[in-house]
Motif scaffolding. Structure first.
Motif, PDB file in Angstrom:
ATOM      1  N   GLY A  22       0.647  -1.256  -0.028  1.00 15.54           N
ATOM      2  CA  GLY A  22       0.180   0.443  -0.051  1.00 15.54           C
ATOM      3  C   GLY A  22       0.761   1.154  -0.178  1.00 15.54           C
ATOM      4  N   ARG A  23       2.042   1.485  -0.059  1.00 10.51           N
ATOM      5  CA  ARG A  23       3.309   2.288   0.058  1.00 10.51           C
ATOM      6  C   ARG A  23       3.578   2.893  -1.311  1.00 10.51           C
ATOM      7  N   VAL A  24       4.285   3.655  -1.807  1.00 10.45           N
ATOM      8  CA  VAL A  24       4.125   3.444  -3.306  1.00 10.45           C
ATOM      9  C   VAL A  24       5.304   4.565  -3.263  1.00 10.45           C
ATOM     10  N   HIS A  25       6.805   4.119  -3.956  1.00 12.30           N
ATOM     11  CA  HIS A  25       7.965   4.754  -4.364  1.00 12.30           C
ATOM     12  C   HIS A  25       8.232   5.563  -6.111  1.00 12.30           C
ATOM     13  N   VAL A  26       8.816   6.614  -6.243  1.00 13.70           N
ATOM     14  CA  VAL A  26       8.995   6.712  -7.159  1.00 13.70           C
ATOM     15  C   VAL A  26      10.347   7.765  -7.780  1.00 13.70           C
ATOM     16  N   ASP A  27      10.438   7.228  -8.669  1.00 16.34           N
ATOM     17  CA  ASP A  27      11.928   7.393  -9.364  1.00 16.34           C
ATOM     18  C   ASP A  27      11.780   7.952 -10.267  1.00 16.34           C
ATOM     19  N   MET A  28      12.114   9.289 -11.101  1.00 18.12           N
ATOM     20  CA  MET A  28      11.819   9.721 -11.960  1.00 18.12           C
ATOM     21  C   MET A  28      12.303  11.017 -12.192  1.00 18.12           C
ATOM     22  N   MET A  29      12.928  10.784 -13.727  1.00 16.95           N
ATOM     23  CA  MET A  29      13.994  11.770 -14.408  1.00 16.95           C
ATOM     24  C   MET A  29      13.041  13.015 -15.354  1.00 16.95           C
ATOM     25  N   ILE A  30      13.617  13.959 -15.383  1.00 16.07           N
ATOM     26  CA  ILE A  30      13.183  15.033 -15.795  1.00 16.07           C
ATOM     27  C   ILE A  30      13.881  15.715 -16.528  1.00 16.07           C
ATOM     28  N   ILE A  31      12.972  16.520 -17.452  1.00 15.35           N
ATOM     29  CA  ILE A  31      13.593  17.297 -18.563  1.00 15.35           C
ATOM     30  C   ILE A  31      13.840  19.083 -18.019  1.00 15.35           C
ATOM     31  N   VAL A  32      14.348  19.686 -17.832  1.00 10.79           N
ATOM     32  CA  VAL A  32      13.974  21.096 -16.983  1.00 10.79           C
ATOM     33  C   VAL A  32      14.330  22.339 -18.213  1.00 10.79           C
ATOM     34  N   LYS A  33      13.682  23.531 -18.251  1.00 11.09           N
ATOM     35  CA  LYS A  33      13.883  23.959 -18.972  1.00 11.09           C
ATOM     36  C   LYS A  33      14.611  25.372 -18.595  1.00 11.09           C
ATOM     37  N   TYR A  34      15.607  25.842 -19.808  1.00  7.38           N
ATOM     38  CA  TYR A  34      16.348  26.373 -19.550  1.00  7.38           C
ATOM     39  C   TYR A  34      16.190  27.846 -18.215  1.00  7.38           C
ATOM     40  N   SER A  72       3.864  13.610  -5.607  1.00  4.41           N
ATOM     41  CA  SER A  72       3.411  12.309  -4.428  1.00  4.41           C
ATOM     42  C   SER A  72       2.004  13.561  -4.086  1.00  4.41           C
ATOM     43  N   GLN A  73       1.645  14.199  -4.077  1.00 11.31           N
ATOM     44  CA  GLN A  73      -0.089  15.178  -3.607  1.00 11.31           C
ATOM     45  C   GLN A  73      -0.932  14.534  -4.895  1.00 11.31           C
ATOM     46  N   GLN A  74      -0.514  14.708  -6.041  1.00  9.15           N
ATOM     47  CA  GLN A  74      -1.767  13.801  -7.139  1.00  9.15           C
ATOM     48  C   GLN A  74      -1.736  11.920  -6.812  1.00  9.15           C
ATOM     49  N   ILE A  75      -0.228  11.516  -6.821  1.00  9.42           N
ATOM     50  CA  ILE A  75      -1.018  10.349  -6.689  1.00  9.42           C
ATOM     51  C   ILE A  75      -1.750   9.526  -5.164  1.00  9.42           C
ATOM     52  N   GLU A  76      -1.641  10.246  -4.307  1.00 13.54           N
ATOM     53  CA  GLU A  76      -2.201   9.987  -2.907  1.00 13.54           C
ATOM     54  C   GLU A  76      -3.848  10.349  -2.986  1.00 13.54           C
ATOM     55  N   THR A  77      -4.266  11.753  -3.534  1.00 15.26           N
ATOM     56  CA  THR A  77      -5.212  11.975  -4.130  1.00 15.26           C
ATOM     57  C   THR A  77      -6.421  10.487  -4.692  1.00 15.26           C
ATOM     58  N   MET A  78      -5.482  10.392  -5.877  1.00 15.24           N
ATOM     59  CA  MET A  78      -5.991  10.164  -7.283  1.00 15.24           C
ATOM     60  C   MET A  78      -5.936   8.881  -7.081  1.00 15.24           C
ATOM     61  N   THR A  79      -5.395   8.034  -6.163  1.00 19.87           N
ATOM     62  CA  THR A  79      -4.985   6.635  -6.230  1.00 19.87           C
ATOM     63  C   THR A  79      -5.057   6.369  -4.091  1.00 19.87           C
ATOM     64  N   GLY A  80      -5.716   6.569  -3.352  1.00 22.89           N
ATOM     65  CA  GLY A  80      -5.181   6.673  -2.200  1.00 22.89           C
ATOM     66  C   GLY A  80      -3.931   6.022  -1.784  1.00 22.89           C
ATOM     67  N   LEU A  81      -3.915   5.879  -2.368  1.00 20.65           N
ATOM     68  CA  LEU A  81      -2.120   5.012  -1.941  1.00 20.65           C
ATOM     69  C   LEU A  81      -1.083   6.371  -0.708  1.00 20.65           C
ATOM     70  N   LYS A  82      -0.607   5.251  -0.834  1.00 22.45           N
ATOM     71  CA  LYS A  82       1.182   6.762   1.095  1.00 22.45           C
ATOM     72  C   LYS A  82       2.150   6.132  -0.266  1.00 22.45           C
ATOM     73  N   VAL A  83       2.464   7.522  -0.439  1.00 23.69           N
ATOM     74  CA  VAL A  83       3.568   8.002  -1.867  1.00 23.69           C
ATOM     75  C   VAL A  83       4.880   7.991  -0.126  1.00 23.69           C
ATOM     76  N   SER A  84       5.601   6.768  -0.278  1.00 26.46           N
ATOM     77  CA  SER A  84       6.918   7.456   0.447  1.00 26.46           C
ATOM     78  C   SER A  84       7.940   7.831   0.059  1.00 26.46           C
ATOM     79  N   GLY A  85       7.839   8.280  -1.131  1.00 22.21           N
ATOM     80  CA  GLY A  85       9.154   9.015  -1.383  1.00 22.21           C
ATOM     81  C   GLY A  85       9.212   8.707  -2.374  1.00 22.21           C
ATOM     82  N   VAL A  86      10.126  10.480  -3.453  1.00 22.69           N
ATOM     83  CA  VAL A  86       9.693  11.101  -4.761  1.00 22.69           C
ATOM     84  C   VAL A  86      11.149  10.946  -4.981  1.00 22.69           C
ATOM     85  N   ASN A  87      11.706  10.299  -5.564  1.00 24.77           N
ATOM     86  CA  ASN A  87      13.603  10.617  -6.097  1.00 24.77           C
ATOM     87  C   ASN A  87      13.538  11.270  -7.433  1.00 24.77           C
ATOM     88  N   VAL A  88      13.744  12.466  -7.413  1.00 24.02           N
ATOM     89  CA  VAL A  88      14.060  13.109  -8.969  1.00 24.02           C
ATOM     90  C   VAL A  88      15.025  13.351  -9.036  1.00 24.02           C
TER      91      VAL A  88
END
Length: 118
Positions: free
Chosen positions: A65-77, A93-109
């Protein structure tokens, strides 16, 4: 410490009439879309220009019931990378918890690049 395992889906509710499952792909899409809504994020690393469902830049681990997210982004200059990263973490974190009800343990960017196009 137990090793986290990546699962395809997680059971959210089990009732007399059935169960509700959420696929990890769904959580990946939510995370990718939430990240790209943050001003200063150009795109997800690995996502094509047309925004077709391609979540190569997102890895989701779901465990008990817990989610951990690792993601890679491209940032604008011209945008502050620390500020953008923190906003992405919060928004994802907010969107995952709101839309799924799952608890987010971490988001690595991970910032995989900077888009120099104006």
């Amino acid at each position: 410490m137990a090793k986290e395992q990546m699962t395809e889906d997680i059971i959210m509710e089990k009732k007399d009439i059935g169960e509700v499952k959420i696929a990890s792909d769904v959580v990946s899409v939510i995370a990718a879309l939430a990240a790209t809504e943050v001003e200063g994020v150009n795109s997800m690393a690995g996502m094509n220009k047309f925004g077709v469902k391609n979540t190569k830049g997102v890895r989701v681990l779901m465990n008990e019931g817990r989610v951990h997210v690792d993601m890679m982004i491209i940032v604008k200059y011209g945008y502050s990378i620390p500020k953008i990263s923190k906003q992405v973490q919060s928004r994802v974190s907010q969107q995952i918890e709101t839309m799924t009800g799952l608890k987010v343990s971490g988001v690595n960017v991970r910032v995989a690049g900077v888009n120099l196009d104006a």
